[in-house]
Design a protein around this motif. Structure first.
Motif, PDB file in Angstrom:
ATOM      1  N   GLU A 227      15.442  39.407   4.307  1.00  0.00           N
ATOM      2  CA  GLU A 227      16.779  38.937   4.682  1.00  0.00           C
ATOM      3  C   GLU A 227      16.897  38.724   6.183  1.00  0.00           C
ATOM      4  OE1 GLU A 227      19.319  41.184   1.109  1.00  0.00           O
ATOM      5  OE2 GLU A 227      19.029  42.147   3.071  1.00  0.00           O
ATOM      6  N   VAL A 228      16.375  39.657   6.954  1.00  0.00           N
ATOM      7  CA  VAL A 228      16.497  39.567   8.416  1.00  0.00           C
ATOM      8  C   VAL A 228      15.612  38.469   8.979  1.00  0.00           C
ATOM      9  CG1 VAL A 228      16.101  40.792  10.589  1.00  0.00           C
ATOM     10  CG2 VAL A 228      17.228  41.965   8.686  1.00  0.00           C
ATOM     11  N   PHE A 229      14.371  38.366   8.494  1.00  0.00           N
ATOM     12  CA  PHE A 229      13.445  37.402   9.078  1.00  0.00           C
ATOM     13  C   PHE A 229      13.705  35.967   8.646  1.00  0.00           C
ATOM     14  CE2 PHE A 229      10.354  41.135   9.474  1.00  0.00           C
ATOM     15  CZ  PHE A 229      10.781  41.393  10.766  1.00  0.00           C
ATOM     16  N   ALA A 230      14.572  35.782   7.682  1.00  0.00           N
ATOM     17  CA  ALA A 230      14.975  34.421   7.304  1.00  0.00           C
ATOM     18  C   ALA A 230      15.932  33.822   8.329  1.00  0.00           C
ATOM     19  CB  ALA A 230      15.610  34.421   5.923  1.00  0.00           C
ATOM     20  N   GLN A 244       4.655  35.609  12.248  1.00  0.00           N
ATOM     21  CA  GLN A 244       4.021  34.290  12.282  1.00  0.00           C
ATOM     22  C   GLN A 244       3.876  33.702  10.879  1.00  0.00           C
ATOM     23  OE1 GLN A 244       0.148  34.226  14.139  1.00  0.00           O
ATOM     24  NE2 GLN A 244       0.380  32.086  14.721  1.00  0.00           N
ATOM     25  N   ILE A 245       3.549  34.547   9.903  1.00  0.00           N
ATOM     26  CA  ILE A 245       3.407  34.078   8.523  1.00  0.00           C
ATOM     27  C   ILE A 245       4.737  33.500   8.025  1.00  0.00           C
ATOM     28  CG2 ILE A 245       3.042  34.816   6.140  1.00  0.00           C
ATOM     29  CD1 ILE A 245       0.472  34.614   7.755  1.00  0.00           C
ATOM     30  N   THR A 246       5.815  34.172   8.322  1.00  0.00           N
ATOM     31  CA  THR A 246       7.139  33.711   7.879  1.00  0.00           C
ATOM     32  C   THR A 246       7.523  32.406   8.556  1.00  0.00           C
ATOM     33  OG1 THR A 246       7.804  36.022   7.562  1.00  0.00           O
ATOM     34  CG2 THR A 246       9.558  34.376   7.674  1.00  0.00           C
ATOM     35  N   GLU A 247       7.274  32.319   9.859  1.00  0.00           N
ATOM     36  CA  GLU A 247       7.573  31.074  10.588  1.00  0.00           C
ATOM     37  C   GLU A 247       6.783  29.910   9.998  1.00  0.00           C
ATOM     38  OE1 GLU A 247       9.078  30.348  13.860  1.00  0.00           O
ATOM     39  OE2 GLU A 247       9.437  32.311  14.750  1.00  0.00           O
ATOM     40  N   THR A 248       5.507  30.146   9.709  1.00  0.00           N
ATOM     41  CA  THR A 248       4.660  29.093   9.136  1.00  0.00           C
ATOM     42  C   THR A 248       5.194  28.649   7.784  1.00  0.00           C
ATOM     43  OG1 THR A 248       2.710  29.982  10.264  1.00  0.00           O
ATOM     44  CG2 THR A 248       2.319  28.547   8.367  1.00  0.00           C
ATOM     45  N   ALA A 249       5.574  29.623   6.953  1.00  0.00           N
ATOM     46  CA  ALA A 249       6.091  29.296   5.623  1.00  0.00           C
ATOM     47  C   ALA A 249       7.365  28.473   5.705  1.00  0.00           C
ATOM     48  CB  ALA A 249       6.329  30.575   4.841  1.00  0.00           C
ATOM     49  N   LEU A 250       8.248  28.821   6.622  1.00  0.00           N
ATOM     50  CA  LEU A 250       9.511  28.088   6.747  1.00  0.00           C
ATOM     51  C   LEU A 250       9.276  26.662   7.246  1.00  0.00           C
ATOM     52  CD1 LEU A 250      11.775  30.921   8.170  1.00  0.00           C
ATOM     53  CD2 LEU A 250      11.869  29.906   5.886  1.00  0.00           C
ATOM     54  N   LEU A 251       8.289  26.482   8.106  1.00  0.00           N
ATOM     55  CA  LEU A 251       7.944  25.133   8.558  1.00  0.00           C
ATOM     56  C   LEU A 251       7.407  24.295   7.400  1.00  0.00           C
ATOM     57  CD1 LEU A 251       6.275  25.869  12.024  1.00  0.00           C
ATOM     58  CD2 LEU A 251       8.433  24.679  11.626  1.00  0.00           C
ATOM     59  N   ILE A 252       6.557  24.897   6.564  1.00  0.00           N
ATOM     60  CA  ILE A 252       6.011  24.191   5.405  1.00  0.00           C
ATOM     61  C   ILE A 252       7.133  23.843   4.429  1.00  0.00           C
ATOM     62  CG2 ILE A 252       4.490  24.406   3.392  1.00  0.00           C
ATOM     63  CD1 ILE A 252       2.685  26.212   5.095  1.00  0.00           C
ATOM     64  N   LYS A 253       8.050  24.777   4.255  1.00  0.00           N
ATOM     65  CA  LYS A 253       9.148  24.566   3.307  1.00  0.00           C
ATOM     66  C   LYS A 253      10.041  23.402   3.726  1.00  0.00           C
ATOM     67  CE  LYS A 253      12.744  27.087   0.778  1.00  0.00           C
ATOM     68  NZ  LYS A 253      12.187  26.730  -0.535  1.00  0.00           N
ATOM     69  N   GLN A 254      10.138  23.143   5.028  1.00  0.00           N
ATOM     70  CA  GLN A 254      10.910  21.994   5.489  1.00  0.00           C
ATOM     71  C   GLN A 254      10.300  20.690   4.990  1.00  0.00           C
ATOM     72  OE1 GLN A 254      11.237  22.180   9.760  1.00  0.00           O
ATOM     73  NE2 GLN A 254      12.424  24.081   9.741  1.00  0.00           N
ATOM     74  N   LYS A 255       8.976  20.654   4.851  1.00  0.00           N
ATOM     75  CA  LYS A 255       8.277  19.454   4.371  1.00  0.00           C
ATOM     76  C   LYS A 255       8.213  19.405   2.841  1.00  0.00           C
ATOM     77  CE  LYS A 255       7.202  18.196   8.597  1.00  0.00           C
ATOM     78  NZ  LYS A 255       7.806  16.996   9.228  1.00  0.00           N
ATOM     79  N   VAL A 256       8.086  20.626   2.243  1.00  0.00           N
ATOM     80  CA  VAL A 256       7.978  20.707   0.781  1.00  0.00           C
ATOM     81  C   VAL A 256       9.017  21.709   0.284  1.00  0.00           C
ATOM     82  CG1 VAL A 256       6.405  21.003  -1.184  1.00  0.00           C
ATOM     83  CG2 VAL A 256       5.492  20.328   1.059  1.00  0.00           C
ATOM     84  N   LYS A 261       9.586  30.397  -3.509  1.00  0.00           N
ATOM     85  CA  LYS A 261      10.765  30.967  -4.149  1.00  0.00           C
ATOM     86  C   LYS A 261      11.280  32.160  -3.341  1.00  0.00           C
ATOM     87  CE  LYS A 261       9.144  29.541  -8.714  1.00  0.00           C
ATOM     88  NZ  LYS A 261       8.653  30.005 -10.053  1.00  0.00           N
ATOM     89  N   LYS A 262      10.354  32.865  -2.702  1.00  0.00           N
ATOM     90  CA  LYS A 262      10.724  33.925  -1.765  1.00  0.00           C
ATOM     91  C   LYS A 262       9.942  33.709  -0.476  1.00  0.00           C
ATOM     92  CE  LYS A 262       7.298  37.336  -3.348  1.00  0.00           C
ATOM     93  NZ  LYS A 262       7.100  38.714  -3.874  1.00  0.00           N
ATOM     94  N   ILE A 263      10.564  34.009   0.633  1.00  0.00           N
ATOM     95  CA  ILE A 263       9.936  33.779   1.933  1.00  0.00           C
ATOM     96  C   ILE A 263       8.803  34.783   2.143  1.00  0.00           C
ATOM     97  CG2 ILE A 263      10.307  33.720   4.428  1.00  0.00           C
ATOM     98  CD1 ILE A 263      11.629  31.460   2.873  1.00  0.00           C
ATOM     99  N   GLU A 269       0.985  37.014   0.518  1.00  0.00           N
ATOM    100  CA  GLU A 269       2.109  36.351  -0.143  1.00  0.00           C
ATOM    101  C   GLU A 269       2.085  34.851   0.110  1.00  0.00           C
ATOM    102  OE1 GLU A 269       5.413  39.995   0.002  1.00  0.00           O
ATOM    103  OE2 GLU A 269       5.531  38.337   1.424  1.00  0.00           O
ATOM    104  N   LEU A 270       1.752  34.452   1.332  1.00  0.00           N
ATOM    105  CA  LEU A 270       1.673  33.030   1.661  1.00  0.00           C
ATOM    106  C   LEU A 270       0.594  32.345   0.835  1.00  0.00           C
ATOM    107  CD1 LEU A 270       2.476  30.610   3.464  1.00  0.00           C
ATOM    108  CD2 LEU A 270       0.771  31.406   5.124  1.00  0.00           C
ATOM    109  N   VAL A 271      -0.585  32.975   0.751  1.00  0.00           N
ATOM    110  CA  VAL A 271      -1.700  32.396  -0.011  1.00  0.00           C
ATOM    111  C   VAL A 271      -1.343  32.281  -1.487  1.00  0.00           C
ATOM    112  CG1 VAL A 271      -4.071  32.781  -0.767  1.00  0.00           C
ATOM    113  CG2 VAL A 271      -3.455  33.166   1.607  1.00  0.00           C
TER     114      VAL A 271
END
Length: 278
Positions: A227-230, A244-256, A261-263, A269-271
């Motif tokens: 919740e906080v890192f979102a 860094q993993i969360t930032e990367t995931a959110l950048l990818i999610k902007q494109k896809v 389903k969860k950050i 978790e990213l893999v």
């Protein structure tokens, strides 16, 4: 349970706040429940260390109250009971190591409690076992690495049989490997103690039960790590970054947008999320 009720504090001799006195803590309300692993994040100067020192009465609120299992830290007759319940580990382990051998250092606290020798020996052995430093009991503390010194400092606190372990930037002077090692130790200790870990390394909050963010003396965010890192924009406003993993995931999610389903908070978790999408 440790409770902060409308706590304000400033470093000045005056009995009231004047216009030129800066409040380091501002009406802080906070509850740390038994068994929790709570991480407090904040940039330098946000008030984290001042808050840590209120947990066991090293500092006393100018306004408001801090209660440790119902005991008000303003009650001078019970302050030593508070400090036995709440162990505080500082940023620099050299400031807490005072004896000529590791076992003597860990024994210092129990000795000052007036415990019998057999009980002191038992507590020293158990504390060193908990932090993985049993093989170093005869070693001189100044010959240890930074990470080992910090473990001995923690053992010295554990030998006092506290219920709560408060760590004030305890990893900030360690190299990445030692930081990871100490964090793994905290994850093990959280099964036996309530832990309040104060840091500016966001990665150290990933495994927490609850994450708090402090900015300018106020708790500005509270929630699960996810919740906080979102809150990427808010984190940057408060002088922090998401892992860094969360930032990367959110950048990818902007494109896809269909991804995640969860950050993700961790690499695994990213893999897993990416593999499930392929």
């Amino acid at each position: 349970m440790i409770e902060f009720r409308e706590v304000s504090f400033w470093y000045a001799e005056e009995d009231q706040v004047f216009d030129n006195v800066r409040e380091v803590l501002k009406d802080v309300n906070l509850t740390i429940k038994d068994g929790e692993f709570v991480v407090l994040l904040g940039r330098n100067g946000s008030g984290k260390s001042t808050l840590a020192r209120h947990c066991n009465g090293l500092l006393i609120p100018k306004r408001g109250d801090v209660l440790v299992e119902g005991i008000n830290t303003k009650d001078t007759e019970l302050i030593w009971e508070v400090r036995q319940k709440v162990g505080l580990v500082f940023q620099n382990p050299d400031n807490q190591l005072i004896a000529t051998t590791v076992e003597e250092d860990v024994a210092f606290g129990p000795e000052n409690l007036g415990l019998p020798p057999h009980e002191i020996r038992k507590r020293v052995d158990e504390a060193l076992e908990m932090v993985g430093m049993s093989d170093f009991k005869k070693r001189e503390p100044h010959l240890l690495s930074g990470g080992q010194k910090q473990k001995v400092a923690i053992a010295g606190v554990l030998a006092m049989s506290p219920r709560y372990l408060v760590l004030d930037e305890a990893t900030s002077m360690l190299d990445p490997e030692a930081r990871e090692d100490l964090l793994n130790l905290l994850l093990k200790l959280k099964h036996s103690f309530t832990i309040f870990h104060i840091t500016h390394y966001v990665e150290e909050a990933v495994e927490a039960d609850r994450v708090l963010v402090m900015d300018e003396g106020t708790i500005v965010a509270s929630g699960t790590p996810r919740e906080v890192f979102a809150q990427i924009a808010n984190l940057r406003k408060w002088g922090l970054e998401a892992p860094q993993i969360t930032e990367t995931a959110l950048l990818i999610k902007q494109k896809v947008p269909r991804l995640f389903k969860k950050i993700p908070l961790k690499k695994e978790e990213l893999v897993d999320e990416l593999c499930s999408f392929v």
